[in-house]
Design an enzyme around this catalytic site. Structure first.
Site, PDB file in Angstrom:
ATOM      1  N   HIS A 163       0.868  -1.172   0.000  1.00 33.28           N
ATOM      2  CA  HIS A 163       0.000   0.000   0.000  1.00 33.28           C
ATOM      3  C   HIS A 163       0.915   1.236   0.000  1.00 33.28           C
ATOM      4  O   HIS A 163       0.867   2.069   0.897  1.00 33.28           O
ATOM      5  CB  HIS A 163      -0.941  -0.034   1.203  1.00 33.28           C
ATOM      6  CG  HIS A 163      -2.185   0.808   1.055  1.00 33.28           C
ATOM      7  ND1 HIS A 163      -3.455   0.326   1.241  1.00 33.28           N
ATOM      8  CD2 HIS A 163      -2.355   2.111   0.734  1.00 33.28           C
ATOM      9  CE1 HIS A 163      -4.340   1.300   1.058  1.00 33.28           C
ATOM     10  NE2 HIS A 163      -3.686   2.395   0.744  1.00 33.28           N
ATOM     11  N   GLU A 186     -12.444  -0.943  -0.269  1.00 35.19           N
ATOM     12  CA  GLU A 186     -12.514   0.387   0.342  1.00 35.19           C
ATOM     13  C   GLU A 186     -13.738   1.114  -0.183  1.00 35.19           C
ATOM     14  O   GLU A 186     -14.046   1.057  -1.375  1.00 35.19           O
ATOM     15  CB  GLU A 186     -11.297   1.268  -0.004  1.00 35.19           C
ATOM     16  CG  GLU A 186     -10.034   0.921   0.702  1.00 35.19           C
ATOM     17  CD  GLU A 186      -8.857   1.811   0.291  1.00 35.19           C
ATOM     18  OE1 GLU A 186      -9.074   2.985  -0.080  1.00 35.19           O
ATOM     19  OE2 GLU A 186      -7.729   1.307   0.325  1.00 35.19           O
TER      20      GLU A 186
HETATM   21  C1  FCB Z   1      -7.539   5.355  -1.563  1.00 29.55           C
HETATM   22  C2  FCB Z   1      -6.360   4.806  -0.802  1.00 29.55           C
HETATM   23  C3  FCB Z   1      -6.454   4.934   0.693  1.00 29.55           C
HETATM   24  C4  FCB Z   1      -7.102   6.235   1.105  1.00 29.55           C
HETATM   25  C5  FCB Z   1      -8.386   6.453   0.362  1.00 29.55           C
HETATM   26  C6  FCB Z   1      -9.131   7.711   0.750  1.00 29.55           C
HETATM   27  O1  FCB Z   1      -7.129   5.755  -2.817  1.00 29.55           O
HETATM   28  O2  FCB Z   1      -6.176   3.447  -1.108  1.00 29.55           O
HETATM   29  O3  FCB Z   1      -5.179   4.763   1.221  1.00 29.55           O
HETATM   30  O4  FCB Z   1      -6.220   7.266   0.963  1.00 29.55           O
HETATM   31  O5  FCB Z   1      -8.135   6.492  -1.015  1.00 29.55           O
END
Ligand code: FCB
Length: 449
Positions: free
Chosen positions: A118, A351
């Site tokens: 990451h 996410e």
């Molecule tokens: C994504 C990222 C994460 C965070 C979110 C808001 O692009 O993976 O680390 O910053 O956005």
């Protein structure tokens, strides 16, 4: 019916550099984000991840929050410079932290979902060309193999890479993320080597180690719409879709880069010989699931003034604190498109979430109504997608904690837990309580007592 089966995975997500702090402890060396955030003008307020949420020391308290939420799973990432602080030198002390975290998660009955990369590339790797150097695939494999060896029997799901678009294009083309370069040729090489290292890691885990732990990759996808029906805006939308989505989806699921984009990029990239025989087959290796980070749609229009003939257009949608369109319907359209054009694999939303300007009220609570509505809309969309048999296997809310939001530093709060960065006090926001209720009921319906 907005119900979820008992097998559906609800979780929250974080990443190492954004929360851990302890930047120089137990042998960790610098990553490209330590370096980038020390350069004036790169990160808001010159913030950095030296302390962040101090999660490295407070992980027990943070696992307690996960227990309060009642999540099925927790997604976090491993900091490569803790594990290999120097080229070829394994650091067991760095690995120890993740072992402790994982065993605590197990004792709380929470499934660890682990991301290998990451974005915190070790500086030693960057100094030798970083992801633009094909050797990076070997460096990554040494790191990945060690993580598999030490942790595979305790991990429920592996994610090789988080958002190669950000690591590659924001980092090497737009220059707004580490390492801050502005060179399209470097960006394409970086993306290619990132994707190749993904394929190698999947191959190694499944075929050489014969592991049955599910493994996949996470892409950030944003469905693109033209601002008007004009031919020019449609061309702009096609290019934006190529730049944001197809440059990543096509190699992973179809084993080739999109030719229209290779042609467009060739204005800046005259030599594609970094794509070697066998690479595309490796990159398109079969995975166990597909991870998607979804935040917003994009609306674009034609401009001859940008490299690839598109630019963001004015949109009248309601926005989050990032200025991003709140667009749950377009999220559903995106998933339908993926099912038609790309994959039948189980999909995890790895996410989804929103930043807003939160404050702690005098009564000590955080009334984050904007976030609560955003999250409810997107979880409803997931439930509706599953009614349409779209096979979404899980949803990870970004993020467990307010944290270091990359170039925006601590200015943008994505957490469902408010963090006071002066005292490190954590306060569960209203969205956190609502999420706990949704998880408990496996439903968005408010159950009246
Ligand atoms: C994504 C990222 C994460 C965070 C979110 C808001 O692009 O993976 O680390 O910053 O956005």
């Amino acid at each position: 019916m907005t119900r979820f089966s008992k097998d559906f995975i609800f979780g929250t997500a974080t990443s190492s550099y954004q929360i851990e702090g302890a930047w120089n402890e137990d042998g960790r060396t610098a990553s490209i984000w330590d370096e980038f955030s020390s350069i004036p003008g790169k990160v808001w307020n010159m913030d950095n991840g030296n302390i962040a949420c101090d999660h490295y020391h407070r992980y027990e308290e943070d696992v307690e929050i996960l227990k309060t939420l009642g999540v099925d799973s927790y997604r976090f990432s491993i900091a490569w410079p803790r594990i290999f602080p120097e080229k070829g030198k394994y650091n067991p002390d760095g690995m120890e932290f993740y072992k402790k975290l994982i065993s605590l998660l197990h004792s709380a009955n929470i499934k660890p979902a682990v991301t290998l990369y990451h974005w915190d590339l070790p500086m030693w790797a960057h100094e030798q060309g970083g992801w633009t150097n094909r050797e990076s695939v070997k460096w990554f494999m040494e790191y990945a193999e060690k993580c598999f060896e030490e942790l595979d029997d305790q991990v429920d799901m592996w994610i090789t890479h988080n958002e190669p678009w950000c690591a590659g294009f924001l980092g090497y083309h737009q220059g707004v993320h580490a390492p801050g370069h502005k060179n399209m040729e470097e960006a394409l090489k970086a993306v290619h080597h990132i994707l190749l290292s993904h394929g190698e890691a999947v191959d190694y885990l499944k075929n050489k180690r014969q592991s049955t732990t599910p493994i996949g990759i996470t892409l950030n996808l944003s469905p693109v719409y033209p601002a008007s029906d004009s031919m020019n805006d449609q061309l702009a939308a096609n290019n934006a879709d190529g730049y944001t989505n197809r440059w990543f989806l096509d190699p992973i699921f179809k084993g080739n880069y999109p030719l229209d984009m290779m042609n467009l990029f060739s204005k800046y990239v005259h030599d594609y010989s970094f794509i070697k025989e066998g690479d595309m087959k490796k990159i398109s290796i079969e995975c166990d699931f597909f991870g998607i980070n979804y935040y917003n749609r994009s609306l674009v229009e034609f401009t001859s003034a940008s490299d690839f003939l598109f630019t963001s257009a004015y949109s009248d949608y309601d926005k989050t604190g990032m200025g991003w369109d709140i667009s749950p319907n377009e999220f559903k359209q995106l998933i339908h498109r993926l099912r038609q054009e790309y994959t039948t694999l189980p999909i995890y939303i790895t996410e989804n979430g929103a930043a807003f300007d939160d404050t702690v009220a005098p009564d000590g609570k955080v009334y984050d109504v904007g976030r609560e509505s955003y999250v409810e809309k997107h979880i409803t969309a997931v439930a509706e997608l599953n009614e349409d048999n779209m096979n979404i296997a899980g949803y990870y809310l970004w993020s467990l904690l307010d944290n270091f939001e990359w170039a925006f530093g601590y200015d943008k709060r994505f957490g469902i837990t408010y963090v006071d960065f002066l005292t490190q006090k954590r306060t569960l926001k209203n969205t956190g309580f609502r999420y706990a209720e949704i998880i408990k009921n496996r439903s968005l319906e408010k159950i009246l007592i």
